[in-house]
Design an enzyme around this catalytic site. Structure first.
Site, PDB file in Angstrom:
ATOM      1  N   ILE A  12      -8.051   2.146  -7.880  1.00 30.08           N
ATOM      2  CA  ILE A  12      -8.545   3.531  -7.926  1.00 30.08           C
ATOM      3  C   ILE A  12      -7.811   4.330  -9.003  1.00 30.08           C
ATOM      4  CG2 ILE A  12      -8.798   5.678  -6.614  1.00 30.08           C
ATOM      5  CD1 ILE A  12      -9.014   3.894  -4.064  1.00 30.08           C
ATOM      6  N   ASP A  31       3.528   2.701 -12.699  1.00 33.63           N
ATOM      7  CA  ASP A  31       3.158   1.598 -11.803  1.00 33.63           C
ATOM      8  C   ASP A  31       4.253   0.536 -11.904  1.00 33.63           C
ATOM      9  OD1 ASP A  31       0.035   0.786 -10.629  1.00 33.63           O
ATOM     10  OD2 ASP A  31       1.602  -0.758 -10.594  1.00 33.63           O
ATOM     11  N   GLN A  89       1.443   0.796  -1.010  1.00 36.53           N
ATOM     12  CA  GLN A  89       1.097  -0.534  -0.529  1.00 36.53           C
ATOM     13  C   GLN A  89      -0.160  -0.302   0.291  1.00 36.53           C
ATOM     14  OE1 GLN A  89       2.840  -3.467  -0.949  1.00 36.53           O
ATOM     15  NE2 GLN A  89       1.865  -4.774   0.552  1.00 36.53           N
ATOM     16  N   TYR A 154       0.219   0.957   8.294  1.00 31.88           N
ATOM     17  CA  TYR A 154      -0.342   1.585   7.086  1.00 31.88           C
ATOM     18  C   TYR A 154      -0.899   2.975   7.416  1.00 31.88           C
ATOM     19  CZ  TYR A 154      -3.761   2.504   3.366  1.00 31.88           C
ATOM     20  OH  TYR A 154      -4.492   3.087   2.370  1.00 31.88           O
ATOM     21  N   LYS A 158       0.216   6.758   6.008  1.00 34.78           N
ATOM     22  CA  LYS A 158      -0.696   7.685   5.329  1.00 34.78           C
ATOM     23  C   LYS A 158      -0.735   9.030   6.057  1.00 34.78           C
ATOM     24  CE  LYS A 158      -1.792   5.596   1.740  1.00 34.78           C
ATOM     25  NZ  LYS A 158      -1.801   6.171   0.398  1.00 34.78           N
ATOM     26  N   ARG A 277      -9.236  -9.779  13.054  1.00 32.24           N
ATOM     27  CA  ARG A 277      -7.842  -9.565  12.643  1.00 32.24           C
ATOM     28  C   ARG A 277      -7.313  -8.311  13.318  1.00 32.24           C
ATOM     29  NH1 ARG A 277      -8.519 -10.462   6.182  1.00 32.24           N
ATOM     30  NH2 ARG A 277      -8.349 -12.722   6.171  1.00 32.24           N
ATOM     31  N   GLU A 278      -6.013  -8.379  13.654  1.00 29.72           N
ATOM     32  CA  GLU A 278      -5.435  -7.236  14.370  1.00 29.72           C
ATOM     33  C   GLU A 278      -5.314  -6.015  13.444  1.00 29.72           C
ATOM     34  OE1 GLU A 278      -1.390  -8.089  15.479  1.00 29.72           O
ATOM     35  OE2 GLU A 278      -1.049  -9.212  13.651  1.00 29.72           O
TER      36      GLU A 278
HETATM   37  P1  NAD Z   1      -4.128  -0.821  -5.519  1.00 27.00           P
HETATM   38  O1  NAD Z   1      -3.175  -1.727  -4.828  1.00 27.00           O
HETATM   39  O2  NAD Z   1      -5.149  -1.419  -6.410  1.00 27.00           O
HETATM   40  O3  NAD Z   1      -3.350   0.288  -6.325  1.00 27.00           O
HETATM   41  C1  NAD Z   1      -2.079   0.754  -5.956  1.00 27.00           C
HETATM   42  C2  NAD Z   1      -1.182   0.662  -7.176  1.00 27.00           C
HETATM   43  O4  NAD Z   1       0.088   1.189  -6.814  1.00 27.00           O
HETATM   44  C3  NAD Z   1      -0.960  -0.782  -7.641  1.00 27.00           C
HETATM   45  O5  NAD Z   1      -1.250  -0.916  -9.019  1.00 27.00           O
HETATM   46  C4  NAD Z   1       0.519  -1.036  -7.367  1.00 27.00           C
HETATM   47  O6  NAD Z   1       1.122  -1.885  -8.334  1.00 27.00           O
HETATM   48  C5  NAD Z   1       1.079   0.377  -7.421  1.00 27.00           C
HETATM   49  N1  NAD Z   1       2.304   0.496  -6.650  1.00 27.00           N
HETATM   50  C6  NAD Z   1       2.547  -0.017  -5.414  1.00 27.00           C
HETATM   51  N2  NAD Z   1       3.802   0.252  -5.042  1.00 27.00           N
HETATM   52  C7  NAD Z   1       4.358   0.959  -6.063  1.00 27.00           C
HETATM   53  C8  NAD Z   1       5.640   1.503  -6.272  1.00 27.00           C
HETATM   54  N3  NAD Z   1       6.604   1.368  -5.345  1.00 27.00           N
HETATM   55  N4  NAD Z   1       5.878   2.176  -7.428  1.00 27.00           N
HETATM   56  C9  NAD Z   1       4.910   2.300  -8.374  1.00 27.00           C
HETATM   57  N5  NAD Z   1       3.674   1.778  -8.232  1.00 27.00           N
HETATM   58  C10 NAD Z   1       3.406   1.119  -7.081  1.00 27.00           C
HETATM   59  O7  NAD Z   1      -4.837   0.024  -4.361  1.00 27.00           O
HETATM   60  P2  NAD Z   1      -6.087   1.000  -4.444  1.00 27.00           P
HETATM   61  O8  NAD Z   1      -7.167   0.393  -3.644  1.00 27.00           O
HETATM   62  O9  NAD Z   1      -6.334   1.414  -5.837  1.00 27.00           O
HETATM   63  O10 NAD Z   1      -5.518   2.240  -3.628  1.00 27.00           O
HETATM   64  C11 NAD Z   1      -5.060   3.422  -4.274  1.00 27.00           C
HETATM   65  C12 NAD Z   1      -4.684   4.443  -3.226  1.00 27.00           C
HETATM   66  O11 NAD Z   1      -5.809   4.755  -2.411  1.00 27.00           O
HETATM   67  C13 NAD Z   1      -3.596   3.975  -2.279  1.00 27.00           C
HETATM   68  O12 NAD Z   1      -2.755   5.066  -2.006  1.00 27.00           O
HETATM   69  C14 NAD Z   1      -4.348   3.566  -1.039  1.00 27.00           C
HETATM   70  O13 NAD Z   1      -3.545   3.669   0.103  1.00 27.00           O
HETATM   71  C15 NAD Z   1      -5.486   4.563  -1.049  1.00 27.00           C
HETATM   72  N6  NAD Z   1      -6.681   4.114  -0.358  1.00 27.00           N
HETATM   73  C16 NAD Z   1      -7.408   3.066  -0.864  1.00 27.00           C
HETATM   74  C17 NAD Z   1      -8.564   2.674  -0.212  1.00 27.00           C
HETATM   75  C18 NAD Z   1      -9.418   1.543  -0.722  1.00 27.00           C
HETATM   76  O14 NAD Z   1     -10.398   1.203  -0.057  1.00 27.00           O
HETATM   77  N7  NAD Z   1      -9.157   0.953  -1.877  1.00 27.00           N
HETATM   78  C19 NAD Z   1      -8.975   3.338   0.966  1.00 27.00           C
HETATM   79  C20 NAD Z   1      -8.192   4.371   1.445  1.00 27.00           C
HETATM   80  C21 NAD Z   1      -7.065   4.766   0.763  1.00 27.00           C
END
Ligand code: NAD
Length: 328
Positions: A12, A31, A89, A154, A158, A277-278
Protein backbone atom coordinates in the site's frame (compact mmCIF):
# COMPACT_ATOMS: atom_id res chain seq x y z
CA UNK A 1 4.41 19.12 -0.04
CA UNK A 2 7.13 17.10 1.64
CA UNK A 3 5.61 13.73 2.48
CA UNK A 4 7.11 10.86 4.46
CA UNK A 5 5.69 7.42 3.66
CA UNK A 6 6.78 4.81 6.19
CA UNK A 7 6.60 1.27 4.84
CA UNK A 8 6.69 2.86 1.39
CA UNK A 9 8.45 -0.11 -0.21
CA UNK A 10 5.48 -2.27 0.75
CA UNK A 11 2.25 -2.88 -1.09
CA UNK A 12 0.00 0.00 0.00
CA UNK A 13 2.78 2.44 0.94
CA UNK A 14 4.34 1.77 -2.47
CA UNK A 15 1.17 2.84 -4.28
CA UNK A 16 0.81 5.88 -2.03
CA UNK A 17 4.36 7.08 -2.68
CA UNK A 18 3.94 6.48 -6.42
CA UNK A 19 0.75 8.52 -6.52
CA UNK A 20 2.16 11.39 -4.41
CA UNK A 21 5.21 11.57 -6.69
CA UNK A 22 2.99 11.61 -9.78
CA UNK A 23 1.10 14.53 -8.18
CA UNK A 24 4.39 16.43 -7.90
CA UNK A 25 5.00 16.08 -4.16
CA UNK A 26 8.46 15.44 -2.72
CA UNK A 27 8.46 12.02 -1.12
CA UNK A 28 10.70 10.25 1.34
CA UNK A 29 10.18 6.54 1.83
CA UNK A 30 11.34 4.83 5.01
CA UNK A 31 11.40 1.04 4.97
CA UNK A 32 13.54 -1.67 6.54
CA UNK A 33 12.64 -4.50 4.11
CA UNK A 34 11.09 -6.50 6.93
CA UNK A 35 11.59 -10.09 5.72
CA UNK A 36 7.90 -10.95 5.77
CA UNK A 37 7.70 -11.73 2.06
CA UNK A 38 10.00 -11.60 -0.97
CA UNK A 39 12.13 -8.44 -0.96
CA UNK A 40 12.13 -8.42 -4.78
CA UNK A 41 8.56 -7.08 -4.83
CA UNK A 42 9.66 -4.14 -2.67
CA UNK A 43 12.78 -3.51 -4.81
CA UNK A 44 10.54 -3.41 -7.86
CA UNK A 45 8.30 -0.84 -6.15
CA UNK A 46 11.29 1.40 -5.42
CA UNK A 47 12.26 1.24 -9.12
CA UNK A 48 8.75 2.38 -10.02
CA UNK A 49 9.11 5.32 -7.61
CA UNK A 50 12.40 6.38 -9.19
CA UNK A 51 10.87 6.23 -12.68
CA UNK A 52 7.88 8.33 -11.67
CA UNK A 53 10.10 10.87 -9.90
CA UNK A 54 12.38 11.09 -12.96
CA UNK A 55 9.42 11.69 -15.27
CA UNK A 56 8.24 14.67 -13.23
CA UNK A 57 10.08 17.20 -11.13
CA UNK A 58 9.44 15.77 -7.68
CA UNK A 59 12.22 14.81 -5.35
CA UNK A 60 12.45 11.22 -4.18
CA UNK A 61 14.49 9.81 -1.36
CA UNK A 62 14.62 6.27 -0.05
CA UNK A 63 15.95 5.67 3.45
CA UNK A 64 16.54 2.13 4.59
CA UNK A 65 15.73 2.27 8.28
CA UNK A 66 13.52 1.06 11.07
CA UNK A 67 10.57 2.85 12.68
CA UNK A 68 11.63 1.23 15.94
CA UNK A 69 14.75 3.38 15.95
CA UNK A 70 13.84 6.79 17.48
CA UNK A 71 16.98 8.48 16.16
CA UNK A 72 16.30 7.51 12.53
CA UNK A 73 12.68 8.52 12.88
CA UNK A 74 13.42 11.92 14.43
CA UNK A 75 15.98 12.74 11.76
CA UNK A 76 13.69 11.81 8.91
CA UNK A 77 10.52 13.49 10.19
CA UNK A 78 12.24 16.89 10.42
CA UNK A 79 11.06 19.15 7.55
CA UNK A 80 8.15 16.82 6.74
CA UNK A 81 4.71 18.32 6.11
CA UNK A 82 2.68 15.11 6.19
CA UNK A 83 3.51 11.68 7.60
CA UNK A 84 1.69 8.74 6.01
CA UNK A 85 2.38 5.82 8.31
CA UNK A 86 2.06 2.41 6.66
CA UNK A 87 5.04 0.56 8.16
CA UNK A 88 3.82 -2.40 10.14
CA UNK A 89 4.03 -6.08 10.53
CA UNK A 90 0.82 -6.71 8.62
CA UNK A 91 -0.99 -10.01 8.77
CA UNK A 92 -3.07 -11.63 11.45
CA UNK A 93 -1.52 -15.10 11.45
CA UNK A 94 2.07 -13.87 11.76
CA UNK A 95 1.02 -11.88 14.80
CA UNK A 96 -0.19 -15.03 16.54
CA UNK A 97 3.25 -16.59 16.05
CA UNK A 98 5.26 -13.42 16.80
CA UNK A 99 3.24 -11.18 19.12
CA UNK A 100 6.33 -9.44 20.48
CA UNK A 101 7.69 -8.42 17.08
CA UNK A 102 4.33 -7.19 15.92
CA UNK A 103 3.92 -5.11 19.08
CA UNK A 104 7.41 -3.62 18.80
CA UNK A 105 6.88 -2.56 15.20
CA UNK A 106 3.24 -1.55 15.25
CA UNK A 107 3.05 0.10 18.66
CA UNK A 108 6.58 1.27 19.57
CA UNK A 109 7.28 2.26 15.97
CA UNK A 110 4.10 4.33 15.89
CA UNK A 111 4.96 6.07 19.17
CA UNK A 112 8.37 7.02 17.73
CA UNK A 113 6.67 8.53 14.73
CA UNK A 114 4.02 10.42 16.71
CA UNK A 115 6.64 11.76 19.09
CA UNK A 116 8.86 12.97 16.25
CA UNK A 117 5.85 14.42 14.40
CA UNK A 118 4.79 16.35 17.48
CA UNK A 119 8.27 17.82 17.87
CA UNK A 120 8.58 18.68 14.17
CA UNK A 121 5.12 20.33 14.04
CA UNK A 122 4.00 18.04 11.25
CA UNK A 123 0.71 19.21 9.67
CA UNK A 124 -0.97 15.80 9.79
CA UNK A 125 -0.18 12.14 10.47
CA UNK A 126 -2.33 9.71 8.49
CA UNK A 127 -2.15 6.19 9.92
CA UNK A 128 -3.03 2.83 8.38
CA UNK A 129 -5.38 1.05 10.74
CA UNK A 130 -7.38 -2.07 10.01
CA UNK A 131 -10.79 -3.70 10.10
CA UNK A 132 -9.07 -6.14 12.50
CA UNK A 133 -9.77 -3.68 15.33
CA UNK A 134 -13.45 -4.72 15.29
CA UNK A 135 -13.09 -8.45 15.96
CA UNK A 136 -16.37 -10.30 16.48
CA UNK A 137 -19.24 -8.59 14.65
CA UNK A 138 -22.21 -7.47 16.75
CA UNK A 139 -23.82 -5.96 13.67
CA UNK A 140 -22.78 -5.63 10.04
CA UNK A 141 -21.73 -3.63 8.15
CA UNK A 142 -19.28 -2.28 10.71
CA UNK A 143 -19.83 1.36 11.49
CA UNK A 144 -16.96 3.17 13.17
CA UNK A 145 -18.71 3.17 16.57
CA UNK A 146 -19.06 -0.64 16.54
CA UNK A 147 -17.39 -2.20 19.63
CA UNK A 148 -13.69 -2.91 19.18
CA UNK A 149 -12.79 -6.40 20.43
CA UNK A 150 -9.85 -7.54 18.30
CA UNK A 151 -9.31 -11.31 18.12
CA UNK A 152 -5.60 -11.26 17.21
CA UNK A 153 -2.43 -9.61 18.54
CA UNK A 154 -2.29 -7.73 15.21
CA UNK A 155 -5.76 -6.26 15.80
CA UNK A 156 -4.77 -5.23 19.32
CA UNK A 157 -1.68 -3.40 18.03
CA UNK A 158 -3.75 -1.54 15.43
CA UNK A 159 -6.30 -0.52 18.06
CA UNK A 160 -3.51 0.63 20.38
CA UNK A 161 -2.06 2.65 17.51
CA UNK A 162 -5.43 4.35 17.02
CA UNK A 163 -5.71 5.25 20.71
CA UNK A 164 -2.16 6.53 20.72
CA UNK A 165 -2.91 8.76 17.73
CA UNK A 166 -6.06 10.11 19.39
CA UNK A 167 -4.15 10.87 22.58
CA UNK A 168 -1.48 12.80 20.63
CA UNK A 169 -4.25 14.82 18.98
CA UNK A 170 -5.97 15.54 22.29
CA UNK A 171 -2.87 16.18 24.42
CA UNK A 172 -0.57 17.84 21.91
CA UNK A 173 -2.85 19.14 19.15
CA UNK A 174 -1.10 16.93 16.57
CA UNK A 175 -3.63 16.32 13.76
CA UNK A 176 -3.98 12.56 13.17
CA UNK A 177 -6.38 10.44 11.14
CA UNK A 178 -6.68 6.64 11.30
CA UNK A 179 -7.99 4.86 8.24
CA UNK A 180 -9.40 1.40 8.92
CA UNK A 181 -8.57 -0.47 5.74
CA UNK A 182 -10.60 -3.56 4.85
CA UNK A 183 -8.50 -6.26 3.09
CA UNK A 184 -6.72 -4.36 0.35
CA UNK A 185 -5.77 -5.90 -3.01
CA UNK A 186 -4.34 -4.86 -6.36
CA UNK A 187 -1.06 -4.78 -8.30
CA UNK A 188 2.06 -5.77 -6.31
CA UNK A 189 -0.12 -7.04 -3.46
CA UNK A 190 1.35 -9.06 -0.64
CA UNK A 191 1.80 -12.63 -1.87
CA UNK A 192 0.32 -14.24 1.22
CA UNK A 193 -3.18 -12.90 0.64
CA UNK A 194 -6.11 -14.91 -0.72
CA UNK A 195 -6.49 -13.18 -4.09
CA UNK A 196 -2.86 -13.40 -5.24
CA UNK A 197 -2.69 -16.92 -3.90
CA UNK A 198 -5.80 -18.10 -5.76
CA UNK A 199 -4.66 -16.46 -9.00
CA UNK A 200 -1.17 -17.89 -8.77
CA UNK A 201 -2.40 -21.41 -8.02
CA UNK A 202 -5.05 -21.43 -10.75
CA UNK A 203 -2.61 -20.16 -13.37
CA UNK A 204 -0.30 -23.02 -12.43
CA UNK A 205 -2.99 -25.70 -12.59
CA UNK A 206 -3.15 -26.06 -8.79
CA UNK A 207 -6.51 -25.96 -6.98
CA UNK A 208 -7.23 -22.90 -4.83
CA UNK A 209 -7.06 -23.78 -1.12
CA UNK A 210 -9.65 -22.40 1.30
CA UNK A 211 -9.04 -22.49 5.05
CA UNK A 212 -12.39 -23.22 6.72
CA UNK A 213 -15.71 -23.79 4.94
CA UNK A 214 -15.37 -20.77 2.65
CA UNK A 215 -18.50 -19.16 4.10
CA UNK A 216 -16.46 -16.49 5.88
CA UNK A 217 -17.03 -13.13 4.13
CA UNK A 218 -14.62 -10.30 3.37
CA UNK A 219 -14.89 -6.74 2.24
CA UNK A 220 -12.09 -6.35 -0.33
CA UNK A 221 -10.80 -2.87 -1.16
CA UNK A 222 -9.02 -2.01 -4.39
CA UNK A 223 -5.72 -0.28 -3.62
CA UNK A 224 -6.58 2.72 -5.83
CA UNK A 225 -9.44 3.55 -3.45
CA UNK A 226 -7.07 3.51 -0.48
CA UNK A 227 -4.79 5.85 -2.42
CA UNK A 228 -7.67 8.22 -3.15
CA UNK A 229 -8.65 8.43 0.51
CA UNK A 230 -5.08 9.23 1.56
CA UNK A 231 -4.64 11.78 -1.23
CA UNK A 232 -7.77 13.64 -0.13
CA UNK A 233 -6.52 13.77 3.43
CA UNK A 234 -3.23 15.42 2.50
CA UNK A 235 -4.99 18.76 2.50
CA UNK A 236 -8.22 18.13 4.32
CA UNK A 237 -8.73 18.48 8.07
CA UNK A 238 -12.23 16.95 7.81
CA UNK A 239 -11.26 13.73 9.58
CA UNK A 240 -8.62 15.02 12.02
CA UNK A 241 -8.76 13.18 15.34
CA UNK A 242 -11.08 10.57 13.88
CA UNK A 243 -11.18 6.95 12.64
CA UNK A 244 -12.69 6.21 9.24
CA UNK A 245 -13.47 2.93 7.45
CA UNK A 246 -12.02 2.50 3.97
CA UNK A 247 -13.63 -0.47 2.28
CA UNK A 248 -15.69 -1.38 -0.73
CA UNK A 249 -18.96 -2.32 1.01
CA UNK A 250 -19.15 -5.09 -1.60
CA UNK A 251 -18.36 -8.11 0.54
CA UNK A 252 -18.09 -11.61 -0.80
CA UNK A 253 -17.60 -15.08 0.66
CA UNK A 254 -14.16 -16.63 0.28
CA UNK A 255 -15.80 -19.50 -1.58
CA UNK A 256 -17.39 -17.10 -4.12
CA UNK A 257 -14.04 -15.37 -4.50
CA UNK A 258 -12.21 -18.65 -5.15
CA UNK A 259 -14.91 -19.65 -7.64
CA UNK A 260 -14.68 -16.29 -9.44
CA UNK A 261 -10.92 -16.70 -9.91
CA UNK A 262 -11.11 -20.42 -10.68
CA UNK A 263 -13.94 -20.05 -13.22
CA UNK A 264 -12.00 -17.38 -15.06
CA UNK A 265 -8.61 -19.12 -15.11
CA UNK A 266 -9.01 -22.89 -14.66
CA UNK A 267 -12.66 -24.06 -14.51
CA UNK A 268 -11.57 -27.70 -14.38
CA UNK A 269 -9.99 -27.34 -10.91
CA UNK A 270 -11.80 -28.50 -7.74
CA UNK A 271 -11.46 -26.16 -4.75
CA UNK A 272 -9.66 -27.74 -1.77
CA UNK A 273 -10.78 -27.09 1.84
CA UNK A 274 -8.41 -27.20 4.81
CA UNK A 275 -9.04 -26.51 8.49
CA UNK A 276 -9.74 -22.90 9.47
CA UNK A 277 -6.86 -20.79 10.75
CA UNK A 278 -7.01 -19.28 14.20
CA UNK A 279 -7.54 -15.56 14.78
CA UNK A 280 -9.05 -14.91 11.36
CA UNK A 281 -12.19 -12.78 11.54
CA UNK A 282 -15.31 -14.64 10.45
CA UNK A 283 -16.88 -11.74 8.58
CA UNK A 284 -15.85 -8.23 7.59
CA UNK A 285 -18.10 -5.71 5.91
CA UNK A 286 -17.49 -1.97 5.87
CA UNK A 287 -19.94 0.86 6.12
CA UNK A 288 -18.27 3.64 4.14
CA UNK A 289 -20.93 6.23 4.89
CA UNK A 290 -18.70 8.22 7.23
CA UNK A 291 -15.84 8.23 4.70
CA UNK A 292 -18.30 9.47 2.08
CA UNK A 293 -19.58 12.26 4.32
CA UNK A 294 -16.19 13.42 5.61
CA UNK A 295 -13.94 13.08 2.57
CA UNK A 296 -16.23 12.27 -0.35
CA UNK A 297 -14.93 8.70 -0.46
CA UNK A 298 -16.63 6.36 -2.89
CA UNK A 299 -15.41 2.85 -3.79
CA UNK A 300 -14.61 2.74 -7.50
CA UNK A 301 -14.98 -0.96 -8.30
CA UNK A 302 -17.01 -4.02 -7.44
CA UNK A 303 -14.97 -6.98 -6.26
CA UNK A 304 -15.59 -8.79 -9.57
CA UNK A 305 -14.29 -5.80 -11.55
CA UNK A 306 -11.29 -5.39 -9.27
CA UNK A 307 -10.35 -9.06 -9.33
CA UNK A 308 -10.62 -9.01 -13.13
CA UNK A 309 -8.22 -6.05 -13.23
CA UNK A 310 -5.83 -7.75 -10.84
CA UNK A 311 -5.80 -10.89 -12.98
CA UNK A 312 -4.97 -8.78 -16.06
CA UNK A 313 -2.18 -7.06 -14.17
CA UNK A 314 -0.86 -10.38 -12.85
CA UNK A 315 -0.71 -11.87 -16.33
CA UNK A 316 1.07 -8.81 -17.71
CA UNK A 317 3.60 -8.90 -14.85
CA UNK A 318 3.77 -12.64 -14.38
CA UNK A 319 7.42 -12.95 -15.35
CA UNK A 320 8.81 -10.95 -12.44
CA UNK A 321 5.95 -11.12 -9.92
CA UNK A 322 5.06 -14.81 -9.92
CA UNK A 323 8.44 -16.26 -8.85
CA UNK A 324 8.41 -13.80 -5.94
CA UNK A 325 4.86 -14.70 -4.97
CA UNK A 326 5.68 -18.38 -5.03
CA UNK A 327 8.89 -18.01 -3.05
CA UNK A 328 7.18 -16.01 -0.28
P1 NAD B 1 3.34 -4.56 3.50
O1 NAD B 1 3.95 -5.60 4.38
O2 NAD B 1 3.36 -4.79 2.03
O3 NAD B 1 3.97 -3.15 3.79
C1 NAD B 1 4.49 -2.79 5.05
C2 NAD B 1 5.89 -2.25 4.82
O4 NAD B 1 6.39 -1.83 6.09
C3 NAD B 1 6.86 -3.30 4.28
O5 NAD B 1 7.51 -2.83 3.12
C4 NAD B 1 7.85 -3.52 5.41
O6 NAD B 1 9.17 -3.79 4.96
C5 NAD B 1 7.76 -2.19 6.15
N1 NAD B 1 8.14 -2.32 7.54
C6 NAD B 1 7.77 -3.31 8.40
N2 NAD B 1 8.35 -3.13 9.59
C7 NAD B 1 9.09 -1.99 9.48
C8 NAD B 1 9.94 -1.30 10.37
N3 NAD B 1 10.13 -1.75 11.62
N4 NAD B 1 10.54 -0.17 9.94
C9 NAD B 1 10.37 0.28 8.67
N5 NAD B 1 9.59 -0.35 7.77
C10 NAD B 1 8.96 -1.48 8.18
O7 NAD B 1 1.84 -4.39 4.01
P2 NAD B 1 0.63 -3.60 3.35
O8 NAD B 1 -0.39 -4.59 2.98
O9 NAD B 1 1.13 -2.63 2.36
O10 NAD B 1 0.10 -2.81 4.63
C11 NAD B 1 0.38 -1.43 4.83
C12 NAD B 1 -0.35 -0.95 6.07
O11 NAD B 1 -1.75 -1.14 5.92
C13 NAD B 1 0.04 -1.70 7.33
O12 NAD B 1 0.08 -0.77 8.39
C14 NAD B 1 -1.08 -2.68 7.53
O13 NAD B 1 -1.22 -3.03 8.88
C15 NAD B 1 -2.26 -1.89 7.00
N6 NAD B 1 -3.36 -2.70 6.52
C16 NAD B 1 -3.20 -3.47 5.40
C17 NAD B 1 -4.27 -4.21 4.93
C18 NAD B 1 -4.16 -5.07 3.69
O14 NAD B 1 -5.13 -5.75 3.37
N7 NAD B 1 -3.07 -5.05 2.94
C19 NAD B 1 -5.50 -4.19 5.61
C20 NAD B 1 -5.60 -3.41 6.75
C21 NAD B 1 -4.54 -2.66 7.18
Amino acid sequence: MQILVTGGAGFIGGHLAESFLADGHDVTVLDNFEPFYAEGIKRHTLDVHREVADEGDSEYRFVEGDVRDPETVHKIVDDTDIVVHQAAQAGVRESVDNPRTVTDINVDGTVNLLEASKEADVKRVILASSSSVYGKPHSLPYEEDHPTEPVSPYGVTKLTQEHMARVYTELHGLPTVCLRYFTVYGPRMRPNMAISNFVSRCLNGEPPVIYGDGQQTRDFTYVADVVDANRTLLDSDAADGDVVNIGSSDNISIQELAETVRDQLAPELEIVYESAREADAEHTHASVEKAGELIGYEPSRTITEGVGEFIEWYQANREWYEPLVRSS
